[in-house]
Design a protein around this motif. Structure first.
Motif, PDB file in Angstrom:
ATOM      1  N   PHE A   1       0.816  -1.208   0.000  1.00 34.12           N
ATOM      2  CA  PHE A   1       0.000   0.000   0.000  1.00 34.12           C
ATOM      3  C   PHE A   1       0.857   1.268   0.000  1.00 34.12           C
ATOM      4  O   PHE A   1       0.387   2.328  -0.418  1.00 34.12           O
ATOM      5  N   SER A   2       2.078   1.155   0.486  1.00 29.78           N
ATOM      6  CA  SER A   2       2.963   2.325   0.430  1.00 29.78           C
ATOM      7  C   SER A   2       3.340   2.668  -1.015  1.00 29.78           C
ATOM      8  O   SER A   2       3.746   3.799  -1.294  1.00 29.78           O
ATOM      9  N   PHE A   3       3.194   1.699  -1.919  1.00 30.80           N
ATOM     10  CA  PHE A   3       3.484   1.961  -3.330  1.00 30.80           C
ATOM     11  C   PHE A   3       2.550   3.020  -3.916  1.00 30.80           C
ATOM     12  O   PHE A   3       2.898   3.679  -4.894  1.00 30.80           O
ATOM     13  N   PHE A   4       1.347   3.184  -3.336  1.00 31.23           N
ATOM     14  CA  PHE A   4       0.422   4.199  -3.852  1.00 31.23           C
ATOM     15  C   PHE A   4       1.021   5.594  -3.747  1.00 31.23           C
ATOM     16  O   PHE A   4       0.719   6.467  -4.554  1.00 31.23           O
ATOM     17  N   ALA A   5       1.846   5.799  -2.736  1.00 33.97           N
ATOM     18  CA  ALA A   5       2.527   7.082  -2.594  1.00 33.97           C
ATOM     19  C   ALA A   5       3.917   7.051  -3.223  1.00 33.97           C
ATOM     20  O   ALA A   5       4.382   8.056  -3.767  1.00 33.97           O
ATOM     21  N   ALA A   6       4.587   5.895  -3.173  1.00 39.33           N
ATOM     22  CA  ALA A   6       5.976   5.812  -3.629  1.00 39.33           C
ATOM     23  C   ALA A   6       6.091   5.775  -5.152  1.00 39.33           C
ATOM     24  O   ALA A   6       6.998   6.403  -5.718  1.00 39.33           O
ATOM     25  N   VAL A   7       5.202   5.048  -5.818  1.00 40.34           N
ATOM     26  CA  VAL A   7       5.323   4.900  -7.277  1.00 40.34           C
ATOM     27  C   VAL A   7       5.229   6.235  -8.004  1.00 40.34           C
ATOM     28  O   VAL A   7       6.065   6.533  -8.874  1.00 40.34           O
ATOM     29  N   PRO A   8       4.225   7.084  -7.724  1.00 43.85           N
ATOM     30  CA  PRO A   8       4.233   8.392  -8.389  1.00 43.85           C
ATOM     31  C   PRO A   8       5.480   9.204  -8.068  1.00 43.85           C
ATOM     32  O   PRO A   8       6.012   9.907  -8.944  1.00 43.85           O
TER      33      PRO A   8
ATOM     34  N   GLN B   1       7.285  11.190   3.109  1.00 38.88           N
ATOM     35  CA  GLN B   1       8.337  11.768   3.950  1.00 38.88           C
ATOM     36  C   GLN B   1       9.527  10.829   4.052  1.00 38.88           C
ATOM     37  O   GLN B   1      10.686  11.268   4.021  1.00 38.88           O
ATOM     38  N   MET B   2       9.266   9.521   4.171  1.00 36.95           N
ATOM     39  CA  MET B   2      10.347   8.544   4.292  1.00 36.95           C
ATOM     40  C   MET B   2      11.194   8.517   3.029  1.00 36.95           C
ATOM     41  O   MET B   2      12.439   8.524   3.097  1.00 36.95           O
ATOM     42  N   TYR B   3      10.539   8.498   1.872  1.00 39.27           N
ATOM     43  CA  TYR B   3      11.283   8.445   0.611  1.00 39.27           C
ATOM     44  C   TYR B   3      12.004   9.758   0.340  1.00 39.27           C
ATOM     45  O   TYR B   3      13.071   9.781  -0.287  1.00 39.27           O
ATOM     46  N   THR B   4      11.424  10.877   0.810  1.00 39.31           N
ATOM     47  CA  THR B   4      12.053  12.178   0.589  1.00 39.31           C
ATOM     48  C   THR B   4      13.309  12.346   1.441  1.00 39.31           C
ATOM     49  O   THR B   4      14.341  12.837   0.970  1.00 39.31           O
ATOM     50  N   LYS B   5      13.234  11.917   2.709  1.00 40.51           N
ATOM     51  CA  LYS B   5      14.357  12.121   3.627  1.00 40.51           C
ATOM     52  C   LYS B   5      15.444  11.054   3.491  1.00 40.51           C
ATOM     53  O   LYS B   5      16.635  11.350   3.595  1.00 40.51           O
ATOM     54  N   LEU B   6      15.024   9.798   3.293  1.00 42.90           N
ATOM     55  CA  LEU B   6      16.008   8.719   3.197  1.00 42.90           C
ATOM     56  C   LEU B   6      16.513   8.506   1.778  1.00 42.90           C
ATOM     57  O   LEU B   6      17.584   7.920   1.579  1.00 42.90           O
TER      58      LEU B   6
ATOM     59  N   ILE C   1      15.251   7.166  -2.273  1.00 40.10           N
ATOM     60  CA  ILE C   1      14.569   5.985  -2.786  1.00 40.10           C
ATOM     61  C   ILE C   1      15.303   4.702  -2.394  1.00 40.10           C
ATOM     62  O   ILE C   1      14.687   3.709  -1.990  1.00 40.10           O
ATOM     63  N   GLY C   2      16.628   4.734  -2.475  1.00 43.91           N
ATOM     64  CA  GLY C   2      17.416   3.535  -2.199  1.00 43.91           C
ATOM     65  C   GLY C   2      17.265   3.052  -0.769  1.00 43.91           C
ATOM     66  O   GLY C   2      16.936   1.882  -0.517  1.00 43.91           O
ATOM     67  N   TRP C   3      17.476   3.943   0.201  1.00 46.51           N
ATOM     68  CA  TRP C   3      17.454   3.511   1.594  1.00 46.51           C
ATOM     69  C   TRP C   3      16.035   3.346   2.135  1.00 46.51           C
ATOM     70  O   TRP C   3      15.801   2.512   3.024  1.00 46.51           O
ATOM     71  N   ALA C   4      15.088   4.107   1.602  1.00 46.12           N
ATOM     72  CA  ALA C   4      13.702   3.920   2.028  1.00 46.12           C
ATOM     73  C   ALA C   4      13.198   2.531   1.621  1.00 46.12           C
ATOM     74  O   ALA C   4      12.582   1.812   2.417  1.00 46.12           O
ATOM     75  N   SER C   5      13.484   2.148   0.374  1.00 45.04           N
ATOM     76  CA  SER C   5      13.098   0.815  -0.087  1.00 45.04           C
ATOM     77  C   SER C   5      13.881  -0.264   0.641  1.00 45.04           C
ATOM     78  O   SER C   5      13.352  -1.343   0.935  1.00 45.04           O
ATOM     79  N   SER C   6      15.142   0.016   0.943  1.00 45.46           N
ATOM     80  CA  SER C   6      15.967  -0.963   1.659  1.00 45.46           C
ATOM     81  C   SER C   6      15.454  -1.184   3.074  1.00 45.46           C
ATOM     82  O   SER C   6      15.519  -2.308   3.594  1.00 45.46           O
ATOM     83  N   LEU C   7      14.956  -0.114   3.721  1.00 47.17           N
ATOM     84  CA  LEU C   7      14.404  -0.269   5.057  1.00 47.17           C
ATOM     85  C   LEU C   7      13.242  -1.261   5.046  1.00 47.17           C
ATOM     86  O   LEU C   7      13.149  -2.148   5.912  1.00 47.17           O
ATOM     87  N   LEU C   8      12.382  -1.128   4.045  1.00 43.22           N
ATOM     88  CA  LEU C   8      11.276  -2.083   3.896  1.00 43.22           C
ATOM     89  C   LEU C   8      11.814  -3.473   3.554  1.00 43.22           C
ATOM     90  O   LEU C   8      11.264  -4.491   3.985  1.00 43.22           O
ATOM     91  N   GLY C   9      12.907  -3.510   2.791  1.00 43.57           N
ATOM     92  CA  GLY C   9      13.523  -4.790   2.453  1.00 43.57           C
ATOM     93  C   GLY C   9      14.094  -5.496   3.670  1.00 43.57           C
ATOM     94  O   GLY C   9      13.992  -6.722   3.799  1.00 43.57           O
ATOM     95  N   PHE C  10      14.695  -4.736   4.594  1.00 47.21           N
ATOM     96  CA  PHE C  10      15.241  -5.335   5.815  1.00 47.21           C
ATOM     97  C   PHE C  10      14.125  -5.939   6.671  1.00 47.21           C
ATOM     98  O   PHE C  10      14.320  -6.986   7.314  1.00 47.21           O
ATOM     99  N   ILE C  11      12.963  -5.282   6.700  1.00 47.71           N
ATOM    100  CA  ILE C  11      11.819  -5.837   7.433  1.00 47.71           C
ATOM    101  C   ILE C  11      11.398  -7.162   6.809  1.00 47.71           C
ATOM    102  O   ILE C  11      11.111  -8.143   7.510  1.00 47.71           O
TER     103      ILE C  11
END
Length: 469
Positions: free
Chosen positions: A273-280, A423-428, A430-440
């Motif tokens: 569901f976070s993709f709804f904000a991340a993809v655009p 906010q997460m993708y803006t501050k971290l 794209i690479g580290w925001a997606s990686s954070l979800l990947g670590f989970i």
């Protein structure tokens, strides 16, 4: 590969036992619990035309179609409005977080509906809940409906079809919504939802009740057999409030199988569901896509889900069904349902890390699209497999409650994620925001593998009614 350790059943069950899910609360929505002296013995019930297991293929198809249409309508409503994010900000003069609130509140409501609808379906029956014109409860009670309509060996296909539809909604919703919002405005997305809702209601009118205790009570009444007096309303309300309504939360907090599966599924569902904000943000910001083009990116979720459904069916044919002959009466340990989840668990972190580190202007946009597809493939494999595992693990009244707990967890977390995704993708980045979800996803990857090995031990110590094989 690890194998499933099995034990002999505590009590050998026959098909009649499976055809009549047991219950636990006297006098509320039950067959035996209402002390109905049914004119149909257990043996006759096994072969009765009233038994949903013995319905015609057409009747069973209508049940699956009803569940699937309700699930699709519910899920497409989540994402069809997501492309209107910018329009909300401009028309109402609000910030990004407030503009995404309609999506989050809708998703949160999806989590609340099953908590009530699931246990209610175990009290008044499934069909009245389907006809309640509120589609969210169908996400919880469909597991019970499938359990009551199809025997375990034949549940893979209807389960896959039903569970696929809530994932097609998030994939097709932004595609439909992006064209509608861009060409007609956001209000037309709501008219579109009304059309979907009307179609779902029409389909539901052709389905029927599947809850075995409710059907047995009706048969007893038709034969003129005396039924015990219905319990007082106060008892029913107390039962509903203390056991039925709160049992999903109780299972979520106290049963390790439900707790860890819900945690795993909820985290990956929230990521979806976070993709709804991340993809655009990714495809409009990095690759300069327009609103319609970025909406089409969500078709990768549809493709991934279809591949996931195919994977589940292949696992069923090649890994699950060949083991049926080795167990008396076809009662297979639920852990054998987890093959797709174990395979798909690898795709979840893979897709997220791939997305995070290939979304670059100097790298083709096809790379993050493929990454989203891989994540969607793994997500569907995990969700379908764990849902089948829950349906086969729990019996009687606990099936719908376990599914309600699942819905509450995944939609509750999914409602929160989009609020901080931008906010997460803006501050971290794209690479580290997606990686954070990947670590989970990596941290939760062992869940299906551990249940495959030790699930039978957890079932034995569960406080709830579980499979005893």
């Amino acid at each position: 590969m690890a194998t499933v350790e099995t034990s002999q059943p505590k009590n050998q069950q026959n098909e009649a036992d499976d055809a009549s899910p047991s219950t636990t609360a006297p006098g509320v929505g039950t067959g035996d619990d209402e002390k109905v002296q049914s004119p149909v013995s257990n043996e006759d019930w096994e072969y009765s035309s009233q038994n949903p297991y013995n319905w015609s293929t057409q009747s069973k198809v209508l049940q699956v179609l009803m569940m699937a249409s309700a699930a699709f309508t519910t899920s497409v409503g989540v994402s069809i409005l997501s492309p209107a994010h910018i329009q909300f900000m401009e028309e109402f003069g609000v910030g990004s977080t407030v503009a995404i609130l309609p999506l989050s509140l809708y998703v949160f409501a999806l989590g609340l509906g099953p908590v009530v609808g699931g246990p209610l379906s175990e009290t008044v029956g499934r069909y009245p809940v389907y006809l309640g014109f509120c589609f969210a409860p169908s996400l919880a009670i469909a597991g019970g409906t499938i359990n009551e309509t199809f025997k375990p060996v034949k549940r893979a296909l209807p389960s896959t079809i039903f569970i696929l539809t809530p994932f097609l909604g998030p994939g097709l919703g932004p595609v439909i919504g992006s064209f509608i919002v861009n060409r007609k405005g956001w209000r037309w997305t709501q008219w579109t939802m009304i059309f979907f809702g009307i179609l779902t209601i029409i389909i539901s009118l052709f389905a029927k009740e599947t809850f075995h205790p409710a059907i047995k009570r009706r048969v007893a009444s038709q034969f003129g057999r005396a039924l015990s007096e219905s319990p007082p309303l106060a008892f029913k309300l107390r039962f509903f409030m203390t056991i039925a309504l709160f049992r999903p939360i109780q299972m979520l907090l106290s049963d390790p199988i439900v707790a860890f599966i819900c945690l795993y599924v909820a985290c990956q569902f929230a990521t979806l569901f976070s993709f709804f904000a991340a993809v655009p943000l990714v495809f409009q910001g990095v690759y300069g896509f327009g609103i319609e083009d970025s909406g089409l990116v969500f078709l990768s979720i549809v493709v991934g889900c279809l591949l996931g459904a195919l994977t589940v069916l292949i696992c069923d044919v090649l890994l699950y069904r060949p083991r049926v002959a080795g167990f008396p009466g076809g009662h297979i340990p639920p852990e054998y349902r987890l093959f797709p989840a174990m395979i798909g668990s690898i795709g979840l972190p893979t897709g997220l890390f791939w997305l995070g580190w290939t979304a670059r202007a100097n790298i083709s946009w096809t790379n993050p699209v493929v990454a989203i597809m891989i994540f969607a493939w793994g997500n569907l494999c995990v969700f379908v497999s764990t849902t089948q595992y829950i349906v086969d693990t729990y019996h009687g009244l606990t099936v719908a409650s376990a599914m309600s707990a699942n819905s509450l967890a995944r939609y509750g977390l999914a409602a929160a994620f989009p609020l901080f995704t931008i906010q997460m993708y803006t501050k971290l980045g794209i690479g580290w925001a997606s990686s954070l979800l990947g670590f989970i996803a990596v941290a939760l990857l062992p869940v299906p593998w551990l249940f495959f090995v030790s699930g039978h031990k957890l079932r034995r110590v569960s406080r709830f009614e579980t499979a005893d094989i």
